[in-house]
Design a protein around this motif. Structure first.
Motif, mmCIF file in Angstrom:
data_model
loop_
_atom_site.group_PDB
_atom_site.id
_atom_site.type_symbol
_atom_site.label_atom_id
_atom_site.label_comp_id
_atom_site.label_asym_id
_atom_site.label_seq_id
_atom_site.Cartn_x
_atom_site.Cartn_y
_atom_site.Cartn_z
ATOM 1 N N ALA A 1 0.826 -1.213 0.000
ATOM 2 C CA ALA A 1 0.000 0.000 0.000
ATOM 3 C C ALA A 1 0.858 1.260 0.000
ATOM 4 O O ALA A 1 0.522 2.257 -0.642
ATOM 5 C CB ALA A 1 -0.922 -0.007 1.216
ATOM 6 N N THR A 2 1.986 1.209 0.697
ATOM 7 C CA THR A 2 2.850 2.377 0.815
ATOM 8 C C THR A 2 3.571 2.689 -0.485
ATOM 9 O O THR A 2 3.762 3.859 -0.841
ATOM 10 C CB THR A 2 3.888 2.154 1.929
ATOM 11 O OG1 THR A 2 3.211 1.877 3.150
ATOM 12 C CG2 THR A 2 4.766 3.383 2.116
ATOM 13 N N THR A 3 3.997 1.668 -1.214
ATOM 14 C CA THR A 3 4.809 1.869 -2.424
ATOM 15 C C THR A 3 3.965 2.006 -3.678
ATOM 16 O O THR A 3 4.501 2.256 -4.755
ATOM 17 C CB THR A 3 5.782 0.694 -2.596
ATOM 18 O OG1 THR A 3 5.035 -0.538 -2.669
ATOM 19 C CG2 THR A 3 6.754 0.618 -1.436
ATOM 20 N N GLU A 4 2.651 1.861 -3.560
ATOM 21 C CA GLU A 4 1.790 1.964 -4.733
ATOM 22 C C GLU A 4 1.898 3.345 -5.366
ATOM 23 O O GLU A 4 1.709 4.368 -4.721
ATOM 24 C CB GLU A 4 0.340 1.697 -4.329
ATOM 25 C CG GLU A 4 -0.618 1.624 -5.508
ATOM 26 C CD GLU A 4 -2.030 1.268 -5.077
ATOM 27 O OE1 GLU A 4 -2.908 1.180 -5.952
ATOM 28 O OE2 GLU A 4 -2.254 1.086 -3.856
ATOM 29 N N GLY A 5 2.239 3.375 -6.634
ATOM 30 C CA GLY A 5 2.366 4.637 -7.352
ATOM 31 C C GLY A 5 3.676 5.363 -7.107
ATOM 32 O O GLY A 5 3.859 6.481 -7.588
ATOM 33 N N GLU A 6 4.599 4.765 -6.361
ATOM 34 C CA GLU A 6 5.904 5.380 -6.085
ATOM 35 C C GLU A 6 6.964 4.707 -6.955
ATOM 36 O O GLU A 6 7.420 3.599 -6.664
ATOM 37 C CB GLU A 6 6.261 5.224 -4.606
ATOM 38 C CG GLU A 6 5.327 5.949 -3.660
ATOM 39 C CD GLU A 6 5.550 7.451 -3.680
ATOM 40 O OE1 GLU A 6 6.584 7.891 -4.201
ATOM 41 O OE2 GLU A 6 4.683 8.180 -3.181
ATOM 42 N N ALA A 7 7.353 5.366 -8.041
ATOM 43 C CA ALA A 7 8.295 4.768 -8.991
ATOM 44 C C ALA A 7 9.670 4.530 -8.387
ATOM 45 O O ALA A 7 10.400 3.636 -8.817
ATOM 46 C CB ALA A 7 8.420 5.667 -10.225
ATOM 47 N N ASN A 8 10.039 5.331 -7.378
ATOM 48 C CA ASN A 8 11.386 5.218 -6.809
ATOM 49 C C ASN A 8 11.455 4.265 -5.621
ATOM 50 O O ASN A 8 12.510 4.082 -5.030
ATOM 51 C CB ASN A 8 11.912 6.594 -6.403
ATOM 52 C CG ASN A 8 11.037 7.259 -5.354
ATOM 53 O OD1 ASN A 8 9.822 7.035 -5.328
ATOM 54 N ND2 ASN A 8 11.625 8.068 -4.507
#
Length: 501
Positions: free
Chosen positions: A96-103
């Motif tokens: 959930a935290t990394t969703e949509g975070e490309a880096n």
């Protein structure tokens, strides 16, 4: 004053735009496997399984360091900014935290595996048996699987929410359940309500037992203390049964098996950032998230106002006792008690006092948290007000007391009519500063699960995974309150000076 406030607001606004336009930094050490953790800066949420197992690596020859954060949101923000090299956390919250975070990405290799369970006080075997029975039924009839699928799974997510069976009655009382509602998909806020796998599961357990569920949101590392001290009946927050925890608390049967994973910064571009206006909307407008700040502000002001009034009363009484002893030698026992009170309160941190009053003093008494906070801050403020007032009284020339007595006034009348009015005028700036400090100190109320202004900002951060805007909003509100108080105190001082002419 207005010029000073304007300069502060301009500086903070400039910092806001700079921060919004600043790209995330690369981490200092690239983590690609478990072997790379040696010598790394590892971020964990305080008190979690990631914290417990990562602590075994701390202080090794490679220089591994563990950075502990109260919230997963803070750890991930630190990872984005290159302050740490990785974050160890449960798998689903990591997704959930990394969703949509490309880096940001999750390593394939798990850190460890774990089983979640519900914590219950050791002396509550009857409730433990009931919860285990309800869990068993929910597993057998497929309800637990349905709840999980409603929050995990591309095809099933949001399609099969749990619904209370028709005809359910809550005639067996209430279950107070503590959680840390910042751990999606197990517990998080949506439209002002605590939702998630754990929240639906505990609701289903309550339905099975015929008991109404009341959710209290507190810090994760306070959950076991709250349950063991009977401030709550159950604790559910993606908690893992460990030998160390079993020394303090009992656990139900496991209801899910999961794993701890490692989030790393892959050094890739963070992707196209949303506009400043859209970011404001996401943090404060969507789902009416601004209401968290309003609710927190109301509680902050109630606590501060009530505590400062009670603290003034306590402070005046203590100051009079101490001054009377200094001047006449009377009230020796009362003076000794007052000195002990001042030593303890002024010698220990406010947060420790709040936790002691909540978890120890009121351990067996069901006192509203708002009242607990008012009592704690009043006791703390009273100690400082007492010394402020004592200094103000002692600063009045001794001839004032002699003049009053020569006019036929007794000691009490002279003190009330002549000494105290002059002393209050002298110490008014210091009393104003004490009120300002008290307002800012209320930011620790979240440790007992009470919604204050800071806690409201924390909830927004846990939903949006955006740290800067919620923190700036909270800081600006505190700043405005403090500046209004400063202007009020200044105006009052100016009016009091007129009597000197």
């Amino acid at each position: 004053m207005k010029k000073k406030l304007s300069l502060i607001l301009i500086a903070m606004t400039a910092a806001l735009f700079v921060a919004c336009g600043t790209a995330d930094k690369d981490t200092g050490k690239q983590i690609q496997s478990l072997d790379d953790l040696n010598g790394a800066r590892i971020g964990v949420q305080l008190g979690t399984i990631g914290d417990i197992y990562a602590s075994d690596m701390e202080g090794d020859e490679a220089g591994t360091t563990i950075e502990r954060y109260n919230k997963l949101t803070d750890a991930v923000q630190a990872l984005r900014q290159g302050k740490i090299d990785c974050v160890i956390v449960d798998e689903q919250p990591a997704i959930a935290t990394t969703e949509g975070e490309a880096n940001l990405e999750i390593l394939d290799e798990p850190f460890t595996t774990e089983d979640y369970a519900i914590c219950i006080a050791k002396d509550n075997e009857e409730l433990l048996e009931k919860v285990n029975g309800a869990l068993s039924e929910l597993m057998e009839d497929g309800t637990l699987e349905q709840i999980t699928k409603n929050y995990i799974g591309a095809e099933t997510k949001g399609t099969c929410p749990y619904e209370t069976p028709a005809g359910t009655v809550y005639d067996n009382g209430k279950l107070v359940v503590v959680s840390n509602v910042a751990f999606p998909p197990y517990e998080y806020y949506e439209n002002g309500e605590a939702v998630g796998i754990d929240m639906e599961l505990i609701k289903a357990i309550g339905d099975k037992l015929g008991m109404e569920i009341e959710i209290e949101d507190i810090e994760f590392d306070s959950i076991i203390n709250a349950v063991s001290s009977h401030k709550a009946d159950l604790g559910i927050a993606g908690m893992t049964k460990t030998e160390e925890r079993l020394k303090s608390i009992n656990f139900s049967e496991s209801y899910v098996k999961t794993k701890q994973v490692i989030i790393v910064n892959n050094g890739a571009a963070a992707g196209s950032s949303i506009s400043f206006t859209d970011n404001l909307k996401r943090n404060f407008v969507d789902d009416s998230r601004w209401t968290y700040l309003v609710k927190g502000l109301v509680n902050t002001l109630i606590i501060a106002l009530c505590a400062v009034l009670a603290g003034m009363i306590i402070g005046f009484i203590v100051a009079i006792v101490r001054v009377t002893y200094d001047k006449t030698g009377g009230w020796a026992i009362a003076n000794a008690i007052c000195k002990l009170y001042l030593t303890i309160i002024r010698g220990t941190p406010m947060m420790i006092q709040l936790l002691i009053i909540y978890y120890v003093v009121f351990k067996s008494v069901n006192v509203p948290k708002l009242l607990v906070a008012i009592i704690a801050f009043a006791i703390n403020s009273g100690a400082y007000v007492a010394e402020i007032m004592r200094g103000g009284i002692m600063s009045i020339d001794g001839g004032q007391m002699e003049a009053g007595r020569s006019l036929g006034l007794n000691y009490k009348q002279t003190m009330i009519s002549i000494i105290l009015p002059q002393a209050i005028k002298n110490v008014l700036p210091a009393l104003g500063n004490e009120f300002i400090s008290l307002i800012k100190e209320t930011s620790i109320c979240g440790y007992i699960g009470l919604m204050d202004l800071t806690r409201g900002g924390d909830i927004i951060r846990s939903i949006t995974y955006e740290a800067f805007l919620p923190l700036i909003a909270v800081a600006l509100i505190y700043l405005i309150i403090v500046q209004v108080l400063n202007m009020g105190v200044g105006k009052l001082e100016k009016n009091l000076r007129k009597s000197e002419r």
